[in-house]
Design an enzyme around this catalytic site. Sequence first.
Site, PDB file in Angstrom:
ATOM      1  N   CYS A 119      28.857  52.670  44.834  1.00  0.00           N
ATOM      2  CA  CYS A 119      28.724  51.646  45.864  1.00  0.00           C
ATOM      3  C   CYS A 119      29.468  52.006  47.151  1.00  0.00           C
ATOM      4  CB  CYS A 119      29.228  50.304  45.330  1.00  0.00           C
ATOM      5  SG  CYS A 119      28.330  49.775  43.866  1.00  0.00           S
ATOM      6  N   HIS A 260      30.669  45.693  51.276  1.00  0.00           N
ATOM      7  CA  HIS A 260      29.786  45.924  50.134  1.00  0.00           C
ATOM      8  C   HIS A 260      29.532  44.586  49.439  1.00  0.00           C
ATOM      9  CE1 HIS A 260      28.092  47.279  46.460  1.00  0.00           C
ATOM     10  NE2 HIS A 260      29.175  47.085  45.744  1.00  0.00           N
ATOM     11  N   ASN A 290      23.684  43.025  44.026  1.00  0.00           N
ATOM     12  CA  ASN A 290      24.404  44.258  44.366  1.00  0.00           C
ATOM     13  C   ASN A 290      23.433  45.433  44.281  1.00  0.00           C
ATOM     14  OD1 ASN A 290      25.972  46.573  44.364  1.00  0.00           O
ATOM     15  ND2 ASN A 290      27.542  45.762  42.989  1.00  0.00           N
TER      16      ASN A 290
HETATM   17  O1  UT7 Z   1      30.005  47.389  42.940  1.00  0.00           O
HETATM   18  C1  UT7 Z   1      30.887  46.955  41.973  1.00  0.00           C
HETATM   19  C2  UT7 Z   1      30.102  46.437  40.813  1.00  0.00           C
HETATM   20  N1  UT7 Z   1      30.770  45.522  39.949  1.00  0.00           N
HETATM   21  C3  UT7 Z   1      31.300  44.340  40.349  1.00  0.00           C
HETATM   22  O2  UT7 Z   1      31.328  44.005  41.485  1.00  0.00           O
HETATM   23  C4  UT7 Z   1      31.842  43.444  39.264  1.00  0.00           C
HETATM   24  C5  UT7 Z   1      33.013  42.618  39.726  1.00  0.00           C
HETATM   25  N2  UT7 Z   1      33.249  41.526  38.771  1.00  0.00           N
HETATM   26  C6  UT7 Z   1      32.593  40.369  38.867  1.00  0.00           C
HETATM   27  O3  UT7 Z   1      31.819  40.148  39.784  1.00  0.00           O
HETATM   28  C7  UT7 Z   1      32.901  39.316  37.821  1.00  0.00           C
HETATM   29  O4  UT7 Z   1      33.953  39.759  37.010  1.00  0.00           O
HETATM   30  C8  UT7 Z   1      31.670  38.973  36.939  1.00  0.00           C
HETATM   31  C9  UT7 Z   1      30.635  38.208  37.756  1.00  0.00           C
HETATM   32  C10 UT7 Z   1      31.052  40.227  36.350  1.00  0.00           C
HETATM   33  C11 UT7 Z   1      32.102  38.052  35.793  1.00  0.00           C
HETATM   34  O5  UT7 Z   1      32.719  36.889  36.306  1.00  0.00           O
HETATM   35  P1  UT7 Z   1      34.107  36.400  35.699  1.00  0.00           P
HETATM   36  O6  UT7 Z   1      34.445  35.153  36.383  1.00  0.00           O
HETATM   37  O7  UT7 Z   1      35.088  37.542  35.791  1.00  0.00           O
HETATM   38  O8  UT7 Z   1      33.719  36.083  34.207  1.00  0.00           O
HETATM   39  P2  UT7 Z   1      34.372  36.656  32.872  1.00  0.00           P
HETATM   40  O9  UT7 Z   1      33.994  38.069  32.655  1.00  0.00           O
HETATM   41  O10 UT7 Z   1      35.826  36.282  32.855  1.00  0.00           O
HETATM   42  O11 UT7 Z   1      33.625  35.782  31.784  1.00  0.00           O
HETATM   43  C12 UT7 Z   1      33.852  34.363  31.666  1.00  0.00           C
HETATM   44  C13 UT7 Z   1      32.939  33.825  30.591  1.00  0.00           C
HETATM   45  C14 UT7 Z   1      32.981  34.621  29.291  1.00  0.00           C
HETATM   46  O12 UT7 Z   1      32.845  33.709  28.224  1.00  0.00           O
HETATM   47  P3  UT7 Z   1      34.129  33.272  27.360  1.00  0.00           P
HETATM   48  O13 UT7 Z   1      34.686  34.537  26.780  1.00  0.00           O
HETATM   49  O14 UT7 Z   1      35.065  32.630  28.357  1.00  0.00           O
HETATM   50  O15 UT7 Z   1      33.540  32.334  26.367  1.00  0.00           O
HETATM   51  C15 UT7 Z   1      31.750  35.484  29.358  1.00  0.00           C
HETATM   52  O16 UT7 Z   1      31.262  35.837  28.077  1.00  0.00           O
HETATM   53  O17 UT7 Z   1      31.575  33.889  31.037  1.00  0.00           O
HETATM   54  C16 UT7 Z   1      30.787  34.564  30.046  1.00  0.00           C
HETATM   55  N3  UT7 Z   1      29.706  35.256  30.743  1.00  0.00           N
HETATM   56  C17 UT7 Z   1      28.538  34.686  31.036  1.00  0.00           C
HETATM   57  N4  UT7 Z   1      28.057  33.460  30.796  1.00  0.00           N
HETATM   58  C18 UT7 Z   1      26.820  33.168  31.225  1.00  0.00           C
HETATM   59  C19 UT7 Z   1      29.723  36.534  31.217  1.00  0.00           C
HETATM   60  N5  UT7 Z   1      28.541  36.795  31.814  1.00  0.00           N
HETATM   61  C20 UT7 Z   1      27.792  35.664  31.717  1.00  0.00           C
HETATM   62  C21 UT7 Z   1      26.508  35.306  32.142  1.00  0.00           C
HETATM   63  N6  UT7 Z   1      26.054  34.058  31.890  1.00  0.00           N
HETATM   64  N7  UT7 Z   1      25.703  36.166  32.826  1.00  0.00           N
END
Ligand code: UT7
Length: 337
Positions: A119, A260, A290
Site C-alpha cells: 500500500c 492511503h 482499500n
Molecule cells: O493497508 C493496510 C491494510 N490493513 C488495514 O488497514 C487493517 C487495519 N485494521 C483495521 O482496519 C481493523 O483492525 C479491522 C477493520 C480489520 C478490524 O476492526 P477492529 O475494530 O480492530 O476489530 P477486531 O479485530 O478487534 O474485532 C472485533 C470483533 C471480533 O469479535 P470478538 O472476538 O470481539 O467476539 C471479531 O471476530 O469483531 C469481529 N469481527 C467481525 N464481525 C463482523 C471481525 N471482522 C468482522 C466482520 N464482521 N467483518
Amino acid sequence: MAGASPHSRGVALIGSGSAQAAQVITNHQLGQRVETSDEWIRSRTGISTRRVSSPDQRLSDLAADAGRSALEMAGWSANSLDLVLLATSTPDDLFGSAPAVQAALGASNAVAFDLTSACSGFLFSLVTAAQYLRTGAMRRALVIGADQLSRFVDWDDRRSCVLFGDGAGAVALEASDDDGLLGFLVRSDGARGGVLNLPAIDSDAPLADDARHRRGGYRPIEMNGQEVYKFAVREVPAVLECLLERCAVSPETIDWLLLHQANQRILDAVADRFAIPRAKVLSNLAHYGNTSAATIPLVLDEAVRDGKIQPGHLLASSGFGAGLSWGAALLRWQGPA
Ligand code: UT7
C-alpha cells in the site's frame, strides 16, 4: 518536450487519472458469504461498497486506463514519456506488468518497470520517479498505482475480506523549475512484517532423482488487523509530523490530507492528531475500500476532477502498509497548463 530547463531540479504534478474495476460489491453481498453485517463494516471501517474486477479484467488493463486518463488531463502524447512506473503487488506477470502497460499506451520511448511496496507502493514510486526527473536523466514520467487484491483475498475470512477492493490511479509528473515535491520521508521495518503478508506457498516437488524444487504460487492475504491498525495510527502521524517540521510547514497551511485509504477511523485519527478539520481529509473509502497501491492516486484524481484540489494547493500525503512500509510526502498540485 516542454517544461523544464536543463538544470531544473523540481518536479510538477501535471495530470491525474483513474480506472475502476467492473463490479460493485456491497456489504450486504459479503454478508451472503461470511458472517458479517453492513452495520459492522460501515462502523468499523467506513466502507459501504468496494469494486472487484470481472474475471476478464486484467491488472494491466486497469493500469493502462488510469494512465491514459492522466495523459489526457496533462495533454501529453504517450510517446513523450520517458518512464512508466507501475506500483503494484498484483501484476499479471511476475516478471513485471509495466511493459504491457507501456505497450498498451504506445509509450514507445519510455522505460517501464514495476515497483512493489504494497500500500506504500504509489508513494514510493512517486518519490522514485521524482529522482530521475530531478537529476535531469528524464523529463516526463507516468506513475501508476494499481492493484487487484481480490485475486488474493480469502473471501471466507471476514476479518480481512471486507476491507479490500481493486482499482488504479495515475499521476503525470514532469521536470520543472516549480517544485511540487516539497519533501518526503520513506521508511521500512521488515522485522514487523509478519502482521500483513501475501506469502509464497510452502511446498516442494521432485525435480530429478536427487533434487527437489520449491513450487511457485501464493497463499491468500494473512492479516493481523489490530496490529496493522496500531502501526498505522502510531507511525503515520509520526512520519507526517517529522516531515512537516523538516519542511517548516504548519498543519494549518495544508489544504488536503491525502492518505492511503485503509480505514476511516485511521484517517480521522490522523486528522485529529494535527487538528486538521475532517472536511480537509480526502476520503473515498465508502465506495472503494482499500485498493492498496491505487488508493492515493484514485482519491487524488477524484478530488481534482471534483474541483476540490485546485492548482497551488498543498497536499500532505502518507502511504503505509505491508513490509512494513510507510512514508510521507508534501506535494503541491500544479495541474495542466
Ligand atoms: O493497508 C493496510 C491494510 N490493513 C488495514 O488497514 C487493517 C487495519 N485494521 C483495521 O482496519 C481493523 O483492525 C479491522 C477493520 C480489520 C478490524 O476492526 P477492529 O475494530 O480492530 O476489530 P477486531 O479485530 O478487534 O474485532 C472485533 C470483533 C471480533 O469479535 P470478538 O472476538 O470481539 O467476539 C471479531 O471476530 O469483531 C469481529 N469481527 C467481525 N464481525 C463482523 C471481525 N471482522 C468482522 C466482520 N464482521 N467483518
